[in-house]
Design an enzyme around this catalytic site. Structure first.
Site, PDB file in Angstrom:
ATOM      1  N   ASP A 120       0.988  -1.280  -0.055  1.00  0.00           N
ATOM      2  CA  ASP A 120      -0.120   0.025  -0.041  1.00  0.00           C
ATOM      3  C   ASP A 120       0.976   1.173  -0.071  1.00  0.00           C
ATOM      4  O   ASP A 120       1.567   1.415   0.897  1.00  0.00           O
ATOM      5  CB  ASP A 120      -0.931   0.062   1.162  1.00  0.00           C
ATOM      6  CG  ASP A 120      -1.799   1.140   1.247  1.00  0.00           C
ATOM      7  OD1 ASP A 120      -1.485   2.289   0.969  1.00  0.00           O
ATOM      8  OD2 ASP A 120      -3.028   1.069   1.363  1.00  0.00           O
ATOM      9  N   HIS A 121       1.052   1.874  -1.015  1.00  0.00           N
ATOM     10  CA  HIS A 121       2.252   2.997  -1.175  1.00  0.00           C
ATOM     11  C   HIS A 121       1.902   3.882  -0.228  1.00  0.00           C
ATOM     12  O   HIS A 121       2.916   4.607  -0.028  1.00  0.00           O
ATOM     13  CB  HIS A 121       2.089   3.237  -2.708  1.00  0.00           C
ATOM     14  CG  HIS A 121       1.349   4.274  -3.130  1.00  0.00           C
ATOM     15  ND1 HIS A 121      -0.044   3.978  -3.642  1.00  0.00           N
ATOM     16  CD2 HIS A 121       1.406   5.823  -3.178  1.00  0.00           C
ATOM     17  CE1 HIS A 121      -0.512   5.082  -3.736  1.00  0.00           C
ATOM     18  NE2 HIS A 121       0.248   6.267  -3.707  1.00  0.00           N
TER      19      HIS A 121
ATOM     20  N   HIS B  28      -5.862   2.945   1.318  1.00  0.00           N
ATOM     21  CA  HIS B  28      -5.242   4.009   1.867  1.00  0.00           C
ATOM     22  C   HIS B  28      -5.633   4.721   3.056  1.00  0.00           C
ATOM     23  O   HIS B  28      -4.945   4.874   4.066  1.00  0.00           O
ATOM     24  CB  HIS B  28      -4.875   5.099   0.426  1.00  0.00           C
ATOM     25  CG  HIS B  28      -4.179   4.449  -0.574  1.00  0.00           C
ATOM     26  ND1 HIS B  28      -3.459   3.413  -0.782  1.00  0.00           N
ATOM     27  CD2 HIS B  28      -4.455   4.567  -1.928  1.00  0.00           C
ATOM     28  CE1 HIS B  28      -3.192   2.934  -1.784  1.00  0.00           C
ATOM     29  NE2 HIS B  28      -3.716   4.014  -2.720  1.00  0.00           N
TER      30      HIS B  28
HETATM   31  C1  BG6 Z   1      -3.765   4.831  -6.196  1.00  0.00           C
HETATM   32  C2  BG6 Z   1      -5.233   4.971  -6.756  1.00  0.00           C
HETATM   33  O1  BG6 Z   1      -3.618   3.805  -5.221  1.00  0.00           O
HETATM   34  O2  BG6 Z   1      -3.415   5.992  -5.615  1.00  0.00           O
HETATM   35  C3  BG6 Z   1      -5.321   6.317  -7.525  1.00  0.00           C
HETATM   36  O3  BG6 Z   1      -5.483   3.788  -7.635  1.00  0.00           O
HETATM   37  C4  BG6 Z   1      -4.775   7.544  -6.789  1.00  0.00           C
HETATM   38  O4  BG6 Z   1      -6.572   6.461  -8.127  1.00  0.00           O
HETATM   39  C5  BG6 Z   1      -3.437   6.985  -6.073  1.00  0.00           C
HETATM   40  O5  BG6 Z   1      -4.825   8.403  -7.574  1.00  0.00           O
HETATM   41  C6  BG6 Z   1      -3.331   8.492  -5.336  1.00  0.00           C
HETATM   42  O6  BG6 Z   1      -1.955   8.331  -4.904  1.00  0.00           O
HETATM   43  P1  BG6 Z   1      -1.223   9.519  -4.476  1.00  0.00           P
HETATM   44  O7  BG6 Z   1       0.426   8.936  -4.109  1.00  0.00           O
HETATM   45  O8  BG6 Z   1      -0.696  10.290  -5.873  1.00  0.00           O
HETATM   46  O9  BG6 Z   1      -1.778  10.203  -3.317  1.00  0.00           O
END
Ligand code: BG6
Length: 484
Positions: free
Chosen positions: A177-178, A240
């Site tokens: 989960d980044h 997230h």
């Molecule tokens: C991804 C989603 O996991 O996270 C996207 O699938 C979203 O829809 C993105 O735009 C948002 O990531 P960050 O790091 O740009 O906040």
């Protein structure tokens, strides 16, 4: 201040889907930055694996182009790209067939840490795991990295966990989960558990409510088909926002160790109340001059998925009973801004009288952009004229407080990939955590489907639908302004 870089042991990282969008945008530039920083030893190798028939040189060219387009780091010296490309190899494999697997296994160096990154459609996770096992690459030195979406409900997540478990031990599975790799998200734990100041106040006695906002300005982009099958609930909340909620709400783990941390997060998810329909607002962005609406973007005139969601969530445990958590995320909103705000209660009695107004402390943790923290403190407005109170922020913008290190914050993928190599699972989701998150999300989605609920429309560039304002106003509170 100079950040410390501890090199990791030489490793082999195989990226399935090595020519795909995620690999080009995130994984390869992240590896390049770690290479520039000196964290990757020269003997380490990155092996792209995909169905497309490329030679090694062609793949190196793809990697060079990805770095040129997506690398944001300023501190890579000239010549580093060439040195990095030397570490790159490519094999042509068929995830569902037998082609290429022998070539891949011949490339492996025994005894070396090897990671297999599944940057592919979820339907290929099972076949890849099976083939790695069948070709002798699922031994104790191996780990697999799995991208989201991890299932689309409890049943599919369970099935996926069961398939992976046939070939790999849980300690070898890294579910990404980044958001957990974002610097400020990790900082949440440092702030909570590294300071005496906050933890005694971190409960329903002192905290009025907590707001978690992840606002984006982008629409669904070229991912319409995937997005329309998911909606914001599956795409953002189940993973997230849920992770952010866990880190904010969990009890202090006894130590910073993968299972201790994940046990505490799991308890939070299991303590979440069911959410009544009246406590959720779903929205879909409409059209504006020059831009089409959501249904057009996902090429589905009858689209019922949401590109915005706001909800009030309660955690039924001793620490949080009575303190609501308001979650909000959406696309095409007025600014790109992600933050967590802890809004403390007012003092029980104001010695300054009613004319001094109402004041309270707010701790804001800004995830992006402009990473940092603010603590609103009430002070006397300077100058004559009696005791007038104002709230001023104690601002800790990392770029200012930490100098160059605070400006050049590593991307989430850099941290997470290095953790895979080091064998540290703290910032990865455990199988039971993912299943618990789906178990909480499923009834909400099933309720929408059973009732035929449709999202309400909102203006692109706004803060979301009016109904979301009503959701929080009803409780005598208001959302924080979305601004970058
Ligand atoms: C991804 C989603 O996991 O996270 C996207 O699938 C979203 O829809 C993105 O735009 C948002 O990531 P960050 O790091 O740009 O906040």
């Amino acid at each position: 201040m100079v950040s410390r870089v501890i090199p990791v042991d030489p490793f082999d990282l195989v990226i399935f889907g090595g020519t795909g969008d995620l690999a080009r945008r995130k994984i390869l530039p992240a590896l390049f930055r770690r290479f520039c920083s000196g964290q990757m030893e020269d003997e380490s190798r990155i092996i792209g694996a995909a169905r497309s028939d490329h030679t090694r040189d062609e793949f190196r060219q793809i990697v060079a182009e990805a770095i040129a387009e997506f690398n944001t780091s300023k501190d890579c010296e000239t010549g580093t790209v060439e040195a990095f490309l030397e570490r790159i190899d490519y094999v042509n494999v068929d995830a569902k067939g037998e082609d290429g697997w022998k070539d891949l296994s011949d490339l492996m160096i025994p005894g070396r840490v090897r990671a297999f990154y599944f940057s592919v459609a979820p339907s290929l996770f099972g076949p890849l795991a099976e083939r790695l096992h069948a070709h002798g690459m699922a031994d104790a030195d191996s780990r697999i990295v799995v991208e989201k979406p991890f299932g689309r409900d409890l049943e599919t997540a369970r099935a996926l966990n069961a398939t992976l478990a046939q070939h790999f031990d849980e300690s070898q599975i890294y579910r990404i989960d980044h958001y957990l790799g974002k610097e400020t998200v990790q900082n949440l734990m440092a702030v909570r558990f590294g300071n005496m100041l906050f933890e005694p106040l971190w409960n329903s006695q002192y905290v009025d409510h907590i707001q978690i906002t992840v606002a984006e300005t982008v629409g669904v982009g070229g991912r319409g088909e995937y997005y329309d099958r998911s909606g914001a609930m599956r795409d953002m909340v189940q993973n997230h926002l849920m992770q952010l909620l866990c880190l904010i709400a969990m009890e202090p783990p006894a130590k910073f160790d993968p299972d201790a941390v994940r046990d505490e997060k799991l308890k939070v998810i299991r303590a979440l109340d069911d959410v009544e329909p009246a406590n959720i607002v779903r929205g879909q962005y409409g059209a504006t001059k020059g831009a089409q609406d959501y249904a057009h973007d996902v090429e589905n005139p009858r689209a019922t998925s949401e590109s915005f969601i706001a909800m009030r969530v309660n955690i039924s445990n001793w620490r949080w009973a009575g303190t609501p958590f308001y979650l909000r995320t959406g696309k095409k909103l007025k600014a790109r801004s992600s933050e967590i705000a802890v809004i403390f209660k007012e003092t029980p009695h104001s010695i300054f009288g009613a004319e001094a107004g109402r004041h309270r402390n707010i701790l804001t943790i800004r995830l992006q952009p402009n990473e940092g923290m603010d603590l609103d403190v009430t002070i006397k407005e300077p100058g004559p004229g009696g005791m007038r109170l104002i709230d001023v922020p104690l601002d800790m913008t990392f770029a200012e407080a930490l100098g160059p290190d605070g400006e050049d914050v590593p991307d989430a993928y850099e941290r997470l990939i290095m953790d895979v190599i080091r064998g540290n699972q703290t910032l990865f989701m455990r199988g039971d955590e993912v299943e618990a998150a789906w178990a909480w999300t499923d009834p909400i989605i099933e309720g929408w489907e059973a009732r035929g609920d449709r999202p309400v429309s909102y203006d692109p560039g706004s803060s979301g639908p009016e109904d979301a304002l009503v959701l929080i106003h009803r409780d005598g509170r208001r959302w924080r302004e979305i601004r970058s």
